[in-house]
Design a protein around this motif. Structure first.
Motif, PDB file in Angstrom:
ATOM      1  N   ASP A  52      -7.589   5.082   6.401  1.00  0.00           N
ATOM      2  CA  ASP A  52      -7.266   4.120   7.461  1.00  0.00           C
ATOM      3  C   ASP A  52      -7.367   2.675   6.989  1.00  0.00           C
ATOM      4  OD1 ASP A  52      -6.716   6.128   9.284  1.00  0.00           O
ATOM      5  OD2 ASP A  52      -8.724   6.100  10.173  1.00  0.00           O
ATOM      6  N   GLU A  53      -8.413   2.339   6.240  1.00  0.00           N
ATOM      7  CA  GLU A  53      -8.531   0.949   5.806  1.00  0.00           C
ATOM      8  C   GLU A  53      -7.442   0.579   4.810  1.00  0.00           C
ATOM      9  OE1 GLU A  53     -12.398  -0.012   4.179  1.00  0.00           O
ATOM     10  OE2 GLU A  53     -12.290   1.583   2.701  1.00  0.00           O
ATOM     11  N   LEU A  54      -7.060   1.504   3.947  1.00  0.00           N
ATOM     12  CA  LEU A  54      -6.010   1.187   2.979  1.00  0.00           C
ATOM     13  C   LEU A  54      -4.637   1.085   3.634  1.00  0.00           C
ATOM     14  CD1 LEU A  54      -7.065   3.246  -0.169  1.00  0.00           C
ATOM     15  CD2 LEU A  54      -7.597   0.870   0.430  1.00  0.00           C
ATOM     16  N   MET A  55      -4.365   1.907   4.625  1.00  0.00           N
ATOM     17  CA  MET A  55      -3.079   1.796   5.315  1.00  0.00           C
ATOM     18  C   MET A  55      -2.990   0.479   6.089  1.00  0.00           C
ATOM     19  SD  MET A  55      -1.391   4.213   4.133  1.00  0.00           S
ATOM     20  CE  MET A  55       0.096   4.057   5.084  1.00  0.00           C
ATOM     21  N   GLU A  56      -4.107  -0.015   6.576  1.00  0.00           N
ATOM     22  CA  GLU A  56      -4.127  -1.325   7.235  1.00  0.00           C
ATOM     23  C   GLU A  56      -3.832  -2.429   6.217  1.00  0.00           C
ATOM     24  OE1 GLU A  56      -4.616  -4.255  10.241  1.00  0.00           O
ATOM     25  OE2 GLU A  56      -4.118  -2.139  10.285  1.00  0.00           O
ATOM     26  N   VAL A  57      -4.392  -2.313   5.023  1.00  0.00           N
ATOM     27  CA  VAL A  57      -4.104  -3.281   3.965  1.00  0.00           C
ATOM     28  C   VAL A  57      -2.618  -3.233   3.609  1.00  0.00           C
ATOM     29  CG1 VAL A  57      -4.557  -3.914   1.558  1.00  0.00           C
ATOM     30  CG2 VAL A  57      -6.460  -3.242   3.042  1.00  0.00           C
ATOM     31  N   VAL A  58      -2.064  -2.039   3.491  1.00  0.00           N
ATOM     32  CA  VAL A  58      -0.636  -1.890   3.190  1.00  0.00           C
ATOM     33  C   VAL A  58       0.208  -2.599   4.248  1.00  0.00           C
ATOM     34  CG1 VAL A  58       1.267  -0.214   3.074  1.00  0.00           C
ATOM     35  CG2 VAL A  58      -0.875   0.233   1.848  1.00  0.00           C
ATOM     36  N   ARG A  59      -0.128  -2.412   5.504  1.00  0.00           N
ATOM     37  CA  ARG A  59       0.615  -3.063   6.590  1.00  0.00           C
ATOM     38  C   ARG A  59       0.547  -4.588   6.449  1.00  0.00           C
ATOM     39  NH1 ARG A  59      -0.463  -5.603  10.990  1.00  0.00           N
ATOM     40  NH2 ARG A  59      -2.679  -5.156  10.964  1.00  0.00           N
ATOM     41  N   LYS A  60      -0.634  -5.103   6.176  1.00  0.00           N
ATOM     42  CA  LYS A  60      -0.799  -6.554   6.058  1.00  0.00           C
ATOM     43  C   LYS A  60      -0.057  -7.117   4.845  1.00  0.00           C
ATOM     44  CE  LYS A  60      -5.181  -6.860   8.519  1.00  0.00           C
ATOM     45  NZ  LYS A  60      -6.640  -7.121   8.415  1.00  0.00           N
ATOM     46  N   THR A  61      -0.002  -6.353   3.745  1.00  0.00           N
ATOM     47  CA  THR A  61       0.736  -6.844   2.574  1.00  0.00           C
ATOM     48  C   THR A  61       2.223  -6.969   2.889  1.00  0.00           C
ATOM     49  OG1 THR A  61       1.029  -4.621   1.615  1.00  0.00           O
ATOM     50  CG2 THR A  61      -0.885  -5.898   0.877  1.00  0.00           C
ATOM     51  N   GLN A  62       2.733  -6.035   3.657  1.00  0.00           N
ATOM     52  CA  GLN A  62       4.142  -6.106   4.028  1.00  0.00           C
ATOM     53  C   GLN A  62       4.411  -7.318   4.926  1.00  0.00           C
ATOM     54  OE1 GLN A  62       5.720  -2.143   5.202  1.00  0.00           O
ATOM     55  NE2 GLN A  62       3.760  -1.418   4.389  1.00  0.00           N
ATOM     56  N   GLU A  63       3.530  -7.533   5.879  1.00  0.00           N
ATOM     57  CA  GLU A  63       3.688  -8.677   6.779  1.00  0.00           C
ATOM     58  C   GLU A  63       3.699  -9.994   6.010  1.00  0.00           C
ATOM     59  OE1 GLU A  63       0.488  -8.316   9.586  1.00  0.00           O
ATOM     60  OE2 GLU A  63       1.514  -6.755  10.746  1.00  0.00           O
ATOM     61  N   VAL A  64       2.785 -10.149   5.051  1.00  0.00           N
ATOM     62  CA  VAL A  64       2.712 -11.406   4.312  1.00  0.00           C
ATOM     63  C   VAL A  64       3.952 -11.601   3.430  1.00  0.00           C
ATOM     64  CG1 VAL A  64       1.422 -10.708   2.223  1.00  0.00           C
ATOM     65  CG2 VAL A  64       1.092 -12.975   3.174  1.00  0.00           C
ATOM     66  N   CYS A  65       4.514 -10.524   2.929  1.00  0.00           N
ATOM     67  CA  CYS A  65       5.736 -10.646   2.128  1.00  0.00           C
ATOM     68  C   CYS A  65       6.902 -11.130   2.989  1.00  0.00           C
ATOM     69  CB  CYS A  65       6.087  -9.310   1.475  1.00  0.00           C
ATOM     70  SG  CYS A  65       4.989  -8.855   0.106  1.00  0.00           S
ATOM     71  N   PHE A  66       7.000 -10.627   4.201  1.00  0.00           N
ATOM     72  CA  PHE A  66       8.058 -11.112   5.096  1.00  0.00           C
ATOM     73  C   PHE A  66       7.826 -12.580   5.458  1.00  0.00           C
ATOM     74  CE2 PHE A  66       8.789  -6.512   6.256  1.00  0.00           C
ATOM     75  CZ  PHE A  66      10.040  -6.450   5.664  1.00  0.00           C
ATOM     76  N   LYS A  67       6.575 -12.940   5.708  1.00  0.00           N
ATOM     77  CA  LYS A  67       6.267 -14.340   6.016  1.00  0.00           C
ATOM     78  C   LYS A  67       6.572 -15.259   4.835  1.00  0.00           C
ATOM     79  CE  LYS A  67       2.740 -13.435   9.476  1.00  0.00           C
ATOM     80  NZ  LYS A  67       1.302 -13.394   9.777  1.00  0.00           N
ATOM     81  N   ALA A  68       6.483 -14.713   3.618  1.00  0.00           N
ATOM     82  CA  ALA A  68       6.745 -15.501   2.415  1.00  0.00           C
ATOM     83  C   ALA A  68       8.233 -15.589   2.090  1.00  0.00           C
ATOM     84  CB  ALA A  68       5.984 -14.918   1.228  1.00  0.00           C
ATOM     85  N   GLY A  69       9.076 -14.971   2.930  1.00  0.00           N
ATOM     86  CA  GLY A  69      10.513 -15.143   2.756  1.00  0.00           C
ATOM     87  C   GLY A  69      11.308 -13.920   2.377  1.00  0.00           C
ATOM     88  N   ALA A  70      10.676 -12.770   2.194  1.00  0.00           N
ATOM     89  CA  ALA A  70      11.431 -11.560   1.844  1.00  0.00           C
ATOM     90  C   ALA A  70      12.282 -11.109   3.024  1.00  0.00           C
ATOM     91  CB  ALA A  70      10.483 -10.443   1.427  1.00  0.00           C
ATOM     92  N   SER A  71      13.527 -10.756   2.748  1.00  0.00           N
ATOM     93  CA  SER A  71      14.402 -10.252   3.807  1.00  0.00           C
ATOM     94  C   SER A  71      14.272  -8.743   3.964  1.00  0.00           C
ATOM     95  CB  SER A  71      15.859 -10.615   3.524  1.00  0.00           C
ATOM     96  OG  SER A  71      16.287 -10.046   2.292  1.00  0.00           O
ATOM     97  N   GLN A  72      13.851  -8.071   2.907  1.00  0.00           N
ATOM     98  CA  GLN A  72      13.548  -6.638   2.967  1.00  0.00           C
ATOM     99  C   GLN A  72      12.598  -6.313   1.831  1.00  0.00           C
ATOM    100  OE1 GLN A  72      16.999  -4.101   2.615  1.00  0.00           O
ATOM    101  NE2 GLN A  72      17.053  -4.246   0.402  1.00  0.00           N
ATOM    102  N   LEU A  73      11.959  -5.153   1.930  1.00  0.00           N
ATOM    103  CA  LEU A  73      10.995  -4.725   0.924  1.00  0.00           C
ATOM    104  C   LEU A  73      11.283  -3.289   0.514  1.00  0.00           C
ATOM    105  CD1 LEU A  73       7.731  -5.855   2.751  1.00  0.00           C
ATOM    106  CD2 LEU A  73       8.933  -7.130   0.962  1.00  0.00           C
ATOM    107  N   LEU A  74      11.139  -3.014  -0.763  1.00  0.00           N
ATOM    108  CA  LEU A  74      11.041  -1.640  -1.232  1.00  0.00           C
ATOM    109  C   LEU A  74       9.555  -1.409  -1.457  1.00  0.00           C
ATOM    110  CD1 LEU A  74      13.957  -1.497  -3.817  1.00  0.00           C
ATOM    111  CD2 LEU A  74      13.954  -0.713  -1.445  1.00  0.00           C
ATOM    112  N   VAL A  75       8.985  -0.435  -0.759  1.00  0.00           N
ATOM    113  CA  VAL A  75       7.545  -0.183  -0.819  1.00  0.00           C
ATOM    114  C   VAL A  75       7.332   1.238  -1.325  1.00  0.00           C
ATOM    115  CG1 VAL A  75       5.391  -0.090   0.483  1.00  0.00           C
ATOM    116  CG2 VAL A  75       7.165  -1.751   1.119  1.00  0.00           C
ATOM    117  N   TYR A  76       6.624   1.343  -2.429  1.00  0.00           N
ATOM    118  CA  TYR A  76       6.313   2.642  -3.024  1.00  0.00           C
ATOM    119  C   TYR A  76       4.814   2.857  -2.938  1.00  0.00           C
ATOM    120  CZ  TYR A  76      11.017   2.137  -4.823  1.00  0.00           C
ATOM    121  OH  TYR A  76      12.371   1.950  -4.922  1.00  0.00           O
ATOM    122  N   ILE A  77       4.427   3.996  -2.369  1.00  0.00           N
ATOM    123  CA  ILE A  77       3.016   4.319  -2.181  1.00  0.00           C
ATOM    124  C   ILE A  77       2.743   5.682  -2.796  1.00  0.00           C
ATOM    125  CG2 ILE A  77       1.210   4.834  -0.488  1.00  0.00           C
ATOM    126  CD1 ILE A  77       2.698   2.959   1.447  1.00  0.00           C
TER     127      ILE A  77
END
Length: 99
Positions: A52-77
């Protein structure tokens, strides 16, 4: 799941090539600030914590990437999860740390 797992995260942001590292650095900062044990590797960052804590970190990393200007992300877990025990980074790589 209350046991510790290992989760490897690779995020490839859709941004101009000269901005890729800056956006990835934002994601790594989120991981660092989360307090979980982690190791930055050339192609991914490996974290140790509960599911649970790691999936929350994953969610936050995606959010910050969008805030930093990414229009889309490829996310590999990738995850290693044990039914009855913890998984640690140390057990996989500890013997190589002094090399």
């Amino acid at each position: 799941m209350s046991h510790k797992i290992n989760l490897a995260l690779q995020i490839i942001p859709s941004v101009p090539s000269e901005q890729v590292y800056a956006v990835v650095d934002e994601a790594i900062a989120v991981i660092k600030d989360s307090g979980v044990k982690y190791r930055v590797c050339p192609f991914e960052t490996v974290m140790e914590g509960t599911y649970d804590e790691l999936m929350e970190v994953v969610r936050k990393t995606q959010e910050v990437c969008f805030k930093a200007g990414a229009s889309q992300l490829l996310v590999y877990i990738k995850m290693q999860i044990r039914k009855d025990g913890d998984v640690t980074i140390e057990e996989k790589t500890g013997k190589y740390d002094s090399i």
